[in-house]
Design a protein around this motif. Structure first.
Motif, mmCIF file in Angstrom:
data_model
loop_
_atom_site.group_PDB
_atom_site.id
_atom_site.type_symbol
_atom_site.label_atom_id
_atom_site.label_comp_id
_atom_site.label_asym_id
_atom_site.label_seq_id
_atom_site.Cartn_x
_atom_site.Cartn_y
_atom_site.Cartn_z
ATOM 1 N N ILE A 32 29.896 -41.224 8.231
ATOM 2 C CA ILE A 32 29.883 -40.847 9.638
ATOM 3 C C ILE A 32 28.954 -39.656 9.838
ATOM 4 N N ASP A 33 28.135 -39.735 10.906
ATOM 5 C CA ASP A 33 27.323 -38.600 11.321
ATOM 6 C C ASP A 33 27.739 -38.217 12.737
ATOM 7 N N VAL A 34 27.339 -37.041 13.168
ATOM 8 C CA VAL A 34 27.574 -36.568 14.534
ATOM 9 C C VAL A 34 26.215 -36.182 15.096
ATOM 10 N N ALA A 35 25.913 -36.630 16.317
ATOM 11 C CA ALA A 35 24.589 -36.353 16.879
ATOM 12 C C ALA A 35 24.644 -36.361 18.406
ATOM 13 N N ILE A 36 23.626 -35.748 19.000
ATOM 14 C CA ILE A 36 23.484 -35.733 20.458
ATOM 15 C C ILE A 36 22.066 -36.155 20.822
ATOM 16 N N PRO A 37 21.876 -36.752 22.006
ATOM 17 C CA PRO A 37 20.520 -37.151 22.424
ATOM 18 C C PRO A 37 19.603 -35.933 22.528
ATOM 19 N N THR A 38 18.347 -36.123 22.238
ATOM 20 C CA THR A 38 17.392 -35.028 22.368
ATOM 21 C C THR A 38 16.852 -34.982 23.788
ATOM 22 N N ALA A 39 16.818 -33.799 24.348
ATOM 23 C CA ALA A 39 16.282 -33.624 25.700
ATOM 24 C C ALA A 39 14.772 -33.401 25.667
ATOM 25 N N ASP A 40 14.232 -33.120 24.490
ATOM 26 C CA ASP A 40 12.804 -32.830 24.340
ATOM 27 C C ASP A 40 12.073 -34.026 23.746
ATOM 28 N N THR A 41 10.797 -34.126 24.053
ATOM 29 C CA THR A 41 9.951 -35.111 23.400
ATOM 30 C C THR A 41 9.663 -34.627 21.982
ATOM 31 N N ILE A 42 9.883 -35.486 21.009
ATOM 32 C CA ILE A 42 9.648 -35.141 19.609
ATOM 33 C C ILE A 42 8.282 -35.678 19.185
ATOM 34 N N ILE A 43 7.494 -34.836 18.569
ATOM 35 C CA ILE A 43 6.186 -35.273 18.087
ATOM 36 C C ILE A 43 6.138 -35.186 16.568
ATOM 37 N N GLN A 44 5.404 -36.089 15.975
ATOM 38 C CA GLN A 44 5.167 -36.084 14.527
ATOM 39 C C GLN A 44 3.732 -35.627 14.305
ATOM 40 N N ILE A 45 3.565 -34.586 13.470
ATOM 41 C CA ILE A 45 2.227 -34.024 13.307
ATOM 42 C C ILE A 45 1.704 -34.201 11.884
ATOM 43 N N ASP A 46 0.409 -34.132 11.767
ATOM 44 C CA ASP A 46 -0.231 -34.068 10.463
ATOM 45 C C ASP A 46 -0.182 -32.613 10.016
ATOM 46 N N GLU A 47 0.448 -32.356 8.881
ATOM 47 C CA GLU A 47 0.690 -30.984 8.450
ATOM 48 C C GLU A 47 -0.593 -30.227 8.136
ATOM 49 N N ILE A 48 -1.638 -30.932 7.765
ATOM 50 C CA ILE A 48 -2.895 -30.268 7.413
ATOM 51 C C ILE A 48 -3.724 -29.967 8.656
ATOM 52 N N SER A 49 -3.932 -30.982 9.489
ATOM 53 C CA SER A 49 -4.796 -30.804 10.661
ATOM 54 C C SER A 49 -4.048 -30.250 11.865
ATOM 55 N N LYS A 50 -2.708 -30.300 11.817
ATOM 56 C CA LYS A 50 -1.857 -29.839 12.928
ATOM 57 C C LYS A 50 -2.126 -30.642 14.198
ATOM 58 N N THR A 51 -2.475 -31.909 14.028
ATOM 59 C CA THR A 51 -2.668 -32.793 15.174
ATOM 60 C C THR A 51 -1.542 -33.828 15.222
ATOM 61 N N ILE A 52 -1.334 -34.406 16.402
ATOM 62 C CA ILE A 52 -0.238 -35.365 16.576
ATOM 63 C C ILE A 52 -0.576 -36.692 15.909
ATOM 64 N N GLU A 53 0.347 -37.147 15.074
ATOM 65 C CA GLU A 53 0.211 -38.453 14.443
ATOM 66 C C GLU A 53 0.946 -39.529 15.233
ATOM 67 N N ASN A 54 2.112 -39.136 15.777
ATOM 68 C CA ASN A 54 2.942 -40.130 16.443
ATOM 69 C C ASN A 54 3.888 -39.431 17.420
ATOM 70 N N ILE A 55 4.229 -40.134 18.495
ATOM 71 C CA ILE A 55 5.247 -39.648 19.430
ATOM 72 C C ILE A 55 6.324 -40.721 19.524
ATOM 73 N N PRO A 56 7.393 -40.579 18.756
ATOM 74 C CA PRO A 56 8.448 -41.596 18.750
ATOM 75 C C PRO A 56 9.113 -41.721 20.119
ATOM 76 N N GLN A 57 9.674 -42.881 20.397
ATOM 77 C CA GLN A 57 10.358 -43.121 21.654
ATOM 78 C C GLN A 57 11.616 -42.257 21.723
ATOM 79 N N ARG A 58 11.671 -41.397 22.735
ATOM 80 C CA ARG A 58 12.743 -40.403 22.816
ATOM 81 C C ARG A 58 14.128 -41.029 22.929
ATOM 82 N N SER A 59 14.246 -42.158 23.592
ATOM 83 C CA SER A 59 15.549 -42.783 23.809
ATOM 84 C C SER A 59 16.240 -43.186 22.506
ATOM 85 N N LYS A 60 15.438 -43.321 21.451
ATOM 86 C CA LYS A 60 16.011 -43.707 20.157
ATOM 87 C C LYS A 60 16.257 -42.515 19.237
#
Length: 454
Positions: free
Chosen positions: A129-157
């Motif tokens: 069992i886990d416990v979690a709440i929906p995120t109110a913010d848009t989450i971005i996935q970045i490239d750690e070296i270039s610090k640019t956005i790699e992906n923006i996952p669908q927030r609803s999920k």
């Protein structure tokens, strides 16, 4: 059997404290005391095991004894990383049958009984069992070296994970053992991550968390936590909420008008012994002799003093350059030195009764206001005085809090601002009720904001 595992081996490096953040003072108690209490009070929890560094074992045993935490059966050594601490707890119970382990962060002190109950109930159908709440913010996935956005996952999920996380013992034990065998084991920040990685066919059910189930990680979180305690603790909706005032001896300085007068009226209506002192009956709080005489008189009559409240204050609505030095001294003496006189003289009585001291500040303490610089600055000093005394007097079990009302309909306000629309002002009664609610609650060092609708 349901075992709560409280993970308390963190160093608190991100918090920037000399001691681990779970031992930071929050409203008169260590943060971890609130966390333990949440599981101690839950009927479905059979036992509590605390995982922490060896140097804090005695401290936690003392905390458990002082709070009568009878469910705390074990205090064991923590590990280098979170997963190591979890595994140490697993090893403690590996030879027992029908065990559920409920892992919780020591610095999540506001976990609700609903979350704990729902987590344990879910274990009847699922093994993890886990416990979690929906995120109110848009989450971005970045490239750690270039610090640019790699992906923006669908927030609803996406959801933000919390604790507790709960498991059947055999399931979490197996996940940890597989991780130990994996020489290429990736980094995981929680136990559900291990189950997902090494037992991919095991469904992990998600219980709805709550926004208030915060993890105190940074110093800013502590400020939010203080307000959560205030709003969780002070509720004026309960009937007979003042029943515990019966036979309490309460001394109110500045009780002849405004908020002080309402405090005395409400307290006595609930069968307390509330005694008012002010200049009307010959007591000047700037005089140590007068304050001493007043408190001695009450103690000799009733044999105790449970609480002392200081409502006395003065406000001169003038710019500093237009004030005489005599008036400046008067305002500082009444608003600040008067509170010091009361605090210092009250100490010996409140120490005997393990009582409460309540002072008053103003919303102007957060930012100095034009035309009443002395009032604003002395009220800021009162807040600092309260917080310091709460820390100093904690060892004597004396609670010290400060009330911060919004604009309130009082004679002092009318004298300085004239007639105002009462719909825009708090009533003295509302502030008095909040003050008495604070008096009967077990917290210390808080600024209690009283606003319209609270």
């Amino acid at each position: 059997m349901n075992i709560a595992i409280i993970l308390s081996a963190g160093s608190g490096s991100r918090f920037g404290s000399d001691v681990p953040k779970q031992f930071i003072n929050l409203a008169g108690k260590n943060i971890i005391e609130y966390t333990i209490a949440a599981f101690e009070q839950n009927d479905k929890i059979d036992e509590i095991c605390i995982v922490t560094d060896t140097i804090y074992h005695e401290k936690l045993l003392e905390i458990s004894k002082n709070n009568n935490f009878i469910k705390v059966k074990k205090v064991i050594q923590g590990g280098v990383e979170r997963k190591d601490s979890s595994y140490n707890a697993i090893k403690e119970y590996e030879n027992q049958k029908d065990i559920n382990l409920i892992f919780h962060d020591a610095v999540r002190p506001f976990v609700s009984q609903r979350i704990i109950n729902d987590t344990i109930e879910a274990l009847k159908k699922y093994n993890a069992i886990d416990v979690a709440i929906p995120t109110a913010d848009t989450i971005i996935q970045i490239d750690e070296i270039s610090k640019t956005i790699e992906n923006i996952p669908q927030r609803s999920k996406l959801q933000r994970g919390q604790t507790p996380q709960a498991f059947k013992l055999e399931i979490i034990k197996k996940a940890h053992e597989l991780a130990i065998e994996d020489i290429n084991e990736p980094m995981f920040t929680d136990d559900c991550g291990l189950v997902k990685q090494y037992l991919p066919n095991e469904k992990i059910f998600v219980v709805n968390g709550e926004e208030k189930n915060i993890k105190i990680t940074y110093k800013e979180d502590l400020l939010f936590a203080e307000k959560l305690i205030q709003f969780n603790s002070i509720s004026l909706s309960k009937e007979n909420s003042f029943s515990t005032l019966k036979n309490k001896v309460i001394v109110v300085f500045g009780g002849s008008s405004g908020i002080g007068k309402e405090i005395v009226k409400i307290a006595n209506a609930h069968k307390a012994k509330a005694i008012s002192f002010s200049r009307i009956n010959g007591i000047d709080i700037t005089s140590k002799k007068d304050v001493k005489k007043a408190l001695k008189k009450v103690f000799e009559r009733y044999g105790k003093i449970d609480s002392v409240i200081n409502c006395a204050a003065t406000l001169t609505k003038k710019e500093l350059v237009d004030m005489r030095f005599e008036d400046i001294s008067k305002e500082i003496n009444i608003n600040f030195f008067g509170a010091i006189n009361i605090a210092k003289t009250s100490f010996k009585y409140l120490k005997k009764s393990k009582g409460s001291l309540i002072l008053f500040t103003s919303s102007s303490y957060t930012r100095g206001r034009s035309s009443y610089s002395l009032y604003s600055s002395t009220k800021a000093a009162i807040v600092n005085l309260t917080q310091s005394l709460a820390s100093e007097w904690q060892k004597n079990s004396i609670n010290v809090n400060v009330i911060c009302p919004a604009r309130t309909a009082t004679p002092m306000r009318e004298k300085n601002f004239g007639k105002e629309d009462n719909k825009t002002l708090l009533s003295s009664k509302i502030v008095a009720e909040n003050t008495l609610q604070t008096l009967i609650k077990d917290f210390s060092g808080l600024v209690i904001d009283v606003k319209q609708g609270i």
